[in-house]
Every structure is written in structure tokens, then in C-alpha cells.
Motif scaffolding. Structure first.
Motif, PDB file in Angstrom:
ATOM      1  N   UNK A   1     -41.629 -41.261  19.721  1.00 26.44           N
ATOM      2  CA  UNK A   1     -41.385 -40.679  18.417  1.00 26.44           C
ATOM      3  C   UNK A   1     -42.256 -39.446  18.288  1.00 26.44           C
TER       4      UNK A   1
ATOM      5  N   UNK B   1     -46.922 -45.502  24.440  1.00 26.31           N
ATOM      6  CA  UNK B   1     -47.395 -46.760  23.873  1.00 26.31           C
ATOM      7  C   UNK B   1     -46.216 -47.592  23.385  1.00 26.31           C
TER       8      UNK B   1
ATOM      9  N   UNK C   1     -61.267 -45.115  24.114  1.00 26.08           N
ATOM     10  CA  UNK C   1     -62.092 -43.927  23.923  1.00 26.08           C
ATOM     11  C   UNK C   1     -61.488 -42.724  24.637  1.00 26.08           C
TER      12      UNK C   1
ATOM     13  N   UNK D   1     -53.489 -39.849  10.437  1.00 26.64           N
ATOM     14  CA  UNK D   1     -52.700 -39.396  11.596  1.00 26.64           C
ATOM     15  C   UNK D   1     -53.518 -39.262  12.860  1.00 26.64           C
ATOM     16  N   UNK D   2     -54.805 -39.490  12.790  1.00 27.07           N
ATOM     17  CA  UNK D   2     -55.615 -39.210  13.969  1.00 27.07           C
ATOM     18  C   UNK D   2     -55.898 -40.472  14.765  1.00 27.07           C
ATOM     19  N   UNK D   3     -55.946 -40.319  16.078  1.00 28.02           N
ATOM     20  CA  UNK D   3     -56.346 -41.438  16.918  1.00 28.02           C
ATOM     21  C   UNK D   3     -57.822 -41.748  16.705  1.00 28.02           C
TER      22      UNK D   3
ATOM     23  N   UNK E   1     -57.185 -47.564  19.817  1.00 23.10           N
ATOM     24  CA  UNK E   1     -56.976 -46.625  20.935  1.00 23.10           C
ATOM     25  C   UNK E   1     -58.226 -46.569  21.810  1.00 23.10           C
TER      26      UNK E   1
ATOM     27  N   UNK F   1     -52.004 -36.098  24.722  1.00 22.42           N
ATOM     28  CA  UNK F   1     -52.103 -36.945  23.538  1.00 22.42           C
ATOM     29  C   UNK F   1     -50.736 -37.486  23.149  1.00 22.42           C
TER      30      UNK F   1
ATOM     31  N   UNK G   1     -59.290 -45.337  15.757  1.00 16.84           N
ATOM     32  CA  UNK G   1     -60.319 -45.985  16.556  1.00 16.84           C
ATOM     33  C   UNK G   1     -61.534 -46.364  15.715  1.00 16.84           C
TER      34      UNK G   1
ATOM     35  N   UNK H   1     -43.899 -36.269  14.463  1.00 19.36           N
ATOM     36  CA  UNK H   1     -45.079 -35.755  13.811  1.00 19.36           C
ATOM     37  C   UNK H   1     -45.705 -34.590  14.563  1.00 19.36           C
TER      38      UNK H   1
ATOM     39  N   UNK I   1     -59.174 -40.346  22.812  1.00 25.30           N
ATOM     40  CA  UNK I   1     -59.657 -39.473  21.743  1.00 25.30           C
ATOM     41  C   UNK I   1     -59.994 -38.107  22.337  1.00 25.30           C
TER      42      UNK I   1
ATOM     43  N   UNK J   1     -59.780 -33.541  15.506  1.00 22.51           N
ATOM     44  CA  UNK J   1     -58.473 -33.239  16.076  1.00 22.51           C
ATOM     45  C   UNK J   1     -57.427 -33.978  15.276  1.00 22.51           C
ATOM     46  N   UNK J   2     -56.440 -33.295  14.833  1.00 23.29           N
ATOM     47  CA  UNK J   2     -55.497 -33.920  13.927  1.00 23.29           C
ATOM     48  C   UNK J   2     -54.124 -33.293  14.126  1.00 23.29           C
TER      49      UNK J   2
ATOM     50  N   UNK K   1     -49.192 -41.293  23.183  1.00 20.11           N
ATOM     51  CA  UNK K   1     -48.586 -41.915  22.008  1.00 20.11           C
ATOM     52  C   UNK K   1     -47.182 -42.380  22.332  1.00 20.11           C
TER      53      UNK K   1
ATOM     54  N   UNK L   1     -49.417 -44.495  14.904  1.00 15.66           N
ATOM     55  CA  UNK L   1     -48.245 -43.622  14.791  1.00 15.66           C
ATOM     56  C   UNK L   1     -47.679 -43.699  13.390  1.00 15.66           C
TER      57      UNK L   1
END
Lengths: 216, 287
Positions: free
Chosen positions: B226, B221, B149, A74-76, B147, B214, A80, B229, B152, B182-183, B218, A36
Motif C-alpha cells: 500500500x 510487511x 531498529x 505515520x512514522x516508523x 519495527x 523504507x 517503535x 501514503x 528506522x 523522518x516522516x 513497509x 501503516x
């Protein structure tokens, strides 16, 4: 010198403290919140790339930002892909190159919060004066103690005149630096800038200078 | 280096560094540096020190440092669960410092610390190699923060959102290695034209569901909520969902209350009816 900015609970202002302390210390701020990230990212390699072995730590430090920063992706998927234990050697490499490093730690008590504390010789605890954040800070203090990261100061965000600062100091066992709520602080943070550049005469700006003097 | 006086929040403090402490063996050299700082408040003094073992070149993993604390009064070593930490024995301590790293120590006391306040008396290779934790030990003890799998997002093919690799220098390869692309950050930039974010045949709802899942993961967690973003449209959508949920919850509660009131009223009516039917029969039964 590596200073970890930790706190346990999310949303207490660790990132703001990290950015402003790094500015006052002329340090590199490392956004170590792998899942995050909160500090400005910009373009180029980031901490995810470093932890995945795709970039050199020094290469990932951006000196053209208002505060020198090693940002986080910023990506999970990026979070990972990396090896979280590499954060330790990463922080040490940046400290060797830039001398002063401030680490914005993630919330929680998992290894992503513990590893920066492990790498840092000292830390700040950030909390807000409420019944959830302070106990979380107590737990983080215990973690810091186990990992040999001495608690230098407690930064008490959103402090008010009536806040029992002495009670917080007694509870957390370190001198307290109260930072009052200030809209300019939030606006500066959103712009990725320290409050020193926006409102250098404000109380938060003065407090961060005092904090830097105590740490540096 | 002479002690350096400077003002702090405490009444006074001084600091210094002892360099060049050397321990020689036939084939190796150990150099442990001690950097220290003292402060006092009233009759209580504090010492904080760092043992720096980054310069040693001895071929061992760690060194055991034996040191004495010099104070002209009572010493209070750090406590764990109310007892002095295991490294401490009165005013002496024995700590293991891995080669290439540092170790912090500290104590308080009633009296004045000497200069230097801590004196290294002996350094030797640590028995059994490294006895202090390394980063892998920390990871093992605290839990892997990577994280899962399942967190994702599923790869969406070539016509997905602006790929995460746009931020990266070079040729645009998927440097994240999993091809997801993915972003959240990228979505924010491309949020102005949602149609361009969708794979043909993929509904906007699916996209929203993924985004919501997603973000929910987050947010869940560590209890950290928050959403700053999230792309603005997602923020607005989530806000609307929350409002609907809130309204729904309140509506459900109101409906429940109403239903309960109806049940209660019906029960009372039945009870009254029952009582009134019983009362006339009672005298007859008594007879």
C-alpha cells in the motif's frame, strides 16, 4: 462496546469499513495500524503518542473530523517508540468515555493485529472474494476465536452479482454483508468522509447502515 | 430487564442483561454481570453472552465463573479442533474472567433457550490468580510488532525534512524520542521543493534510496502493498522504477530466449556437421 475490524490481508478495505461503520454507529474510530496508518491524521497527538505515554487517550480523540477519530502517527520511529500492549487500555479508556469504539486493525497475524481483538469483545472480518483474502480471513477468525472476540459479521468488499456469498458465509461462519465496488466510496474515503455524507442513497451507504443496526 | 425483541437477519432475536449478581465473602464483593442475546434460525438457536467482571473489587486477579446453559433440547457447545472447548462440560461451563475485563461465551443448540439462557451459579476467586492471557501474553504469543531498529531511518541532523514534530502540539521538541524526524507524511508536504529536504552534501539519490528502502520494507510487511501514503514524487519515481524493472525483466527474458535460440541453432549445426563427418567413415569402418 469495542468492535475490531480485522481481516488478515491488507488492501481488502478494512479502513473504509472502519470509517463508515464508525460513522453509522456514531462511534470513535481508532486507527490501530501502527506501521501503516490509513485513516486521516490531521494535527495533534496521535496513537503513537498515547502508546508512548506522551498523551492521554481521550486527549488524542479528535471530535472535529467528519468521524470522531483517534488517528495514528505515520512514522516508523513513532511506531517503535510506543508500547504496543497499551493499545488494550487505550481502547478501553476510549470506550469508557465515548461508549462506542471501532478499531481499524492492521493486516497480518502479529500482536498489533491480535491486541485490538483481545481488547474487543466482538469483531468484523473484512475480506474480498478472492483466493488470497478469504484464507487470510479464516486465519484471522481462528485468532479472534482464541482471543474471545466473537465474529459478528463478515464484510465482503468488492462483491459482485456473481460472487458466491453463501460460500463465503459457510467458510467464515458468520452472516455476510456484501459491499459492491463503488467509486464514490473510494472518493469519500480519500476525503476522510463516510459515504453517508457523499451518497446516502448508494448501496454501500445502505449496507453500512444495515451493518450498524446489526452491530449496535 | 425484560427481554427486548427486535428484528435481525435471523428469524428473531432477544437480548437482556442480568445485573447485580453478587457473591459475598467476608472481606470482598464480587459482581459479575451477564449480558446475553439469543437468536434462532429454523430449529437451531444461538446464544451469545458477555460476562462482565469490571465492577468487582475483591483484591484478586480473576474469578472463575460457573454457569449453566438452559435449553430445552440438545446443546452444541463451541468446538476446538472438533472437540468441545475445554471450558464446557455438557450444558455447564466454567470460565475464568480477569477482574476489570469481560469474557465472551456462546453456543448453539436444537431447541429453545430459557430466559435467561445462561445462569451464573457460582463465582469464586480463580486458583493461582489470573489464568487467562493478558496483553503481554498476547504480545509474547503473536510476536512483537514493533519495527526493528534497522527500519528506522538514520538521523539527518537539523536541516532535514519538515520534522515529524510539526504535527505535535507544543514547542517542537522531538516527541518521538529518537531524533530521526523522518516522516513520510511530512515529506509529502515538503515535496514541492526537494532541495530543501537534503542535508548539504547528501545526494538526492541517497534520499531516494532511503525512501525506497523504507517503502519497500513497509510494502513487504505482511505482504501488504500500500503506497498510498508515499509522497507523489516518490510514487512517480517508484512507478518509473517498476516500469524499468518490468521492461528490463522482459528484455532479459527476450535476450535469454534469443541466446538460447542461437545456442540451439549452433548445437544443431554442430550435430549435423558431426553426423555428416561420421557418415562417410562408417562404410570404411564396416569394411
Amino acid at each position: 462496546m469495542i468492535v475490531a475490524v480485522a481481516g488478515g490481508k491488507g488492501g481488502v478495505g478494512k479502513s473504509a469499513v472502519s470509517l463508515n461503520l464508525a460513522a453509522a454507529l456514531d462511534a470513535v474510530v481508532v486507527d490501530a495500524d501502527l506501521g501503516m496508518a490509513d485513516l486521516p491524521a490531521g494535527r495533534g497527538p496521535d496513537l503513537h503518542d498515547v502508546l508512548a505515554g506522551r498523551a492521554d487517550p481521550i486527549e488524542a480523540v479528535r471530535e472535529d473530523e467528519p468521524v470522531k477519530i483517534l488517528p495514528c502517527g505515520r512514522t516508523l520511529a513513532g511506531a517503535r517508540a510506543g508500547d504496543p500492549t497499551r493499545i488494550v487500555e487505550t481502547l478501553r479508556a476510549v470506550a469508557d468515555a465515548y461508549d462506542r469504539v471501532v478499531v481499524d486493525c492492521p493486516a497480518g497475524m502479529a500482536a498489533d493485529a491480535g491486541l485490538p481483538l483481545f481488547a474487543a469483545g466482538r469483531c468484523l472480518l473484512v475480506t474480498t472474494p478472492d483466493r488470497i483474502a478469504v484464507p487470510d480471513a479464516v486465519r484471522t477468525r481462528a485468532l479472534a476465536r482464541v482471543l474471545d472476540a466473537g465474529v459478528e459479521r463478515v464484510v465482503l468488499n468488492r462483491a459482485e452479482d456473481t460472487t458466491p456469498i453463501d460460500a463465503v458465509r459457510r467458510t467464515l461462519g458468520a452472516p455476510v454483508v456484501p459491499i459492491p465496488e463503488d467509486d464514490r466510496l473510494r472518493r469519500a474515503q480519500n476525503a476522510g468522509e463516510p459515504i453517508e455524507t457523499v451518497a446516502p442513497r448508494s448501496v454501500p451507504a445502505k449496507r453500512f447502515r444495515t451493518l450498524a443496526e446489526a452491530i449496535g | 430487564m425484560p427481554p427486548l425483541l427486535r428484528s435481525t437477519g435471523l428469524s428473531y432475536s432477544c437480548e437482556g442483561i442480568v445485573r447485580g449478581f453478587k457473591y459475598h465473602t467476608a472481606a470482598s464483593r464480587t459482581m459479575v454481570e451477564l449480558e446475553w442475546r439469543t437468536a434462532s434460525r429454523g430449529t437451531v438457536s444461538f446464544v451469545a453472552a458477555t460476562l462482565d467482571n469490571r465492577r468487582s473489587q475483591t483484591g484478586v486477579d480473576a474469578h472463575e465463573v460457573h454457569a449453566d446453559v438452559r435449553i430445552d433440547g440438545e446443546l452444541w457447545p463451541p468446538c476446538v479442533d472438533g472437540h468441545p472447548a475445554p471450558e464446557w462440560d455438557d450444558d455447564a461451563l466454567q470460565v475464568t474472567v480477569p477482574v476489570g475485563s469481560t469474557r465472551g461465551i456462546g453456543a448453539a443448540g436444537r431447541g429453545t433457550f430459557g430466559s435467561p439462557p445462561i445462569e451464573i451459579v457460582h463465582v469464586e476467586p480463580a486458583e493461582g490468580g489470573r489464568s487467562t492471557p493478558d496483553s503481554v501474553d498476547v504480545l509474547r504469543a503473536l510476536g512483537d510488532p514493533t519495527p526493528p531498529r534497522e527500519a528506522i531511518p538514520i538521523p539527518r541532523g537539523e536541516s532535514t525534512t519538515v520534522p515529524a514534530t510539526e504535527d505535535r502540539p507544543g514547542n517542537g521538541e522531538d516527541t518521538h524520542g529518537d531524533g530521526s524526524g523522518w516522516d513520510v507524511h511530512s515529506q509529502e508536504r515538503s515535496a514541492g521543493d526537494p532541495s530543501k529536504q537534503l542535508t548539504p552534501g547528501e545526494s538526492e539519490n541517497t534520499d531516494r534510496e532511503r525512501s525506497t528502502g523504507e517503502l519497500s520494507r513497509i510494502a513487504a510487511r505482511d505482504g501488504k502493498r500500500n503506497r498510498s501514503r508515499a509522497p507523489a514524487p516518490v510514487e512517480r519515481w517508484l512507478g518509473a522504477v517498476e516500469q524499468r524493472l518490468d521492461r528490463a525483466t522482459r528484455a532479459e527474458r527476450a535476450a535469454d530466449r534469443e541466446h538460447l535460440a542461437r545456442v540451439r541453432k549452433r548445437s544443431e549445426e554442430l550435430l549435423d556437421s558431426l553426423n555428416s563427418s561420421i557418415e562417410p567413415t562408417e562404410p570404411a569402418m564396416q569394411r
